[in-house]
Design an enzyme around this catalytic site. Structure first.
Site, short mmCIF file in Angstrom:
data_model
loop_
_atom_site.label_atom_id
_atom_site.label_comp_id
_atom_site.label_asym_id
_atom_site.label_seq_id
_atom_site.Cartn_x
_atom_site.Cartn_y
_atom_site.Cartn_z
CB CYS A 62 34.84 37.35 59.11
SG CYS A 62 34.90 39.14 59.31
CG LEU A 63 39.23 38.17 63.67
CD1 LEU A 63 40.36 39.15 63.98
CD2 LEU A 63 39.30 36.96 64.59
N GLY A 96 44.02 38.77 59.48
CA GLY A 96 43.75 40.09 58.91
C GLY A 96 42.71 40.82 59.75
CG HIS A 135 37.92 38.60 54.34
ND1 HIS A 135 37.06 37.53 54.61
CD2 HIS A 135 37.79 39.44 55.40
CE1 HIS A 135 36.45 37.75 55.77
NE2 HIS A 135 36.88 38.89 56.28
CD GLU A 136 40.89 41.48 56.61
OE1 GLU A 136 40.22 42.43 57.05
OE2 GLU A 136 40.79 40.31 57.07
CG HIS A 145 36.27 43.66 56.48
ND1 HIS A 145 35.02 43.54 57.03
CD2 HIS A 145 36.92 42.50 56.77
CE1 HIS A 145 34.91 42.35 57.62
NE2 HIS A 145 36.04 41.70 57.48
CD GLN A 200 37.30 42.77 60.55
OE1 GLN A 200 38.39 42.81 60.01
NE2 GLN A 200 36.78 41.63 61.00
NI NI Z 1 36.60 39.81 58.07
#
Ligand code: NI
Length: 170
Positions: A93-94, A46, A135-136, A139, A51
């Protein structure tokens, strides 16, 4: 298509609530295509617009890791409609490279969103799909996954990320 730069914590865009998407134009389609490519290149499941430094409410997701085209989906202006049950598992998380820890999430989530044409749809997901959607969507609202852990763990991760950011500048 182009690879976008993934911003890492503590970049303030990650803690800024995104603006709702109002125009479903070519620019949005290009952003989504680029976000899919960036997510794939980083082996993520995701990726949300903040991000990649774009403070808008949208994310892309593919919980099959490229194996099932039906799981490749963009959710624009996502809203969590309902949640059910509980799961506890490691999350990453990226925007926090190398950081993984257990996060409690709902086992099932129903999210309403718009597609790239602006049409509304609902996605009912379990397990990893529910975890990823929650999670997304966080964000998109300026919430990062360390906000779901203890103060102690959060401070530890923050210190580590600030140290990495300082080293990157050297
Ligand atoms: Ni993340």
């Amino acid at each position: 298509m182009a690879l976008l730069e993934i911003v890492t914590y503590p970049n303030p865009v990650l803690e800024t609530p995104g603006e709702p998407v109002t125009s479903f134009d070519e620019g949005l389609k290009r952003l989504i295509a680029d976000m899919f490519e960036t997510m794939d290149a980083a082996s993520g499941v995701g990726l949300a617009a903040p991000q990649v430094g774009v403070s808008r409410r949208l994310f892309v997701m593919d919980c099959s890791g490229g194996r099932d085209p039906e799981q490749r989906v963009a959710l624009i202006n996502p809203e969590v409609l309902s949640v059910e049950g509980e799961q506890n598992g490691d999350e990453g998380c990226l925007s926090f490279p190398g950081v993984f820890f257990p996060v409690k999430r709902s086992l099932r989530a129903v999210v309403r969103a718009q597609n790239v044409e602006g049409e509304t749809f609902e996605l009912d997901g379990m397990d990893l799909t529910a975890r990823c959607m929650l999670h997304e969507t966080d964000h998109c609202d300026g919430i990062v996954f360390i906000d779901h852990t203890t103060v102690l763990k959060r401070e530890m991760v923050k210190r580590k990320m600030r140290k990495l950011a300082r080293m990157a500048k050297m």
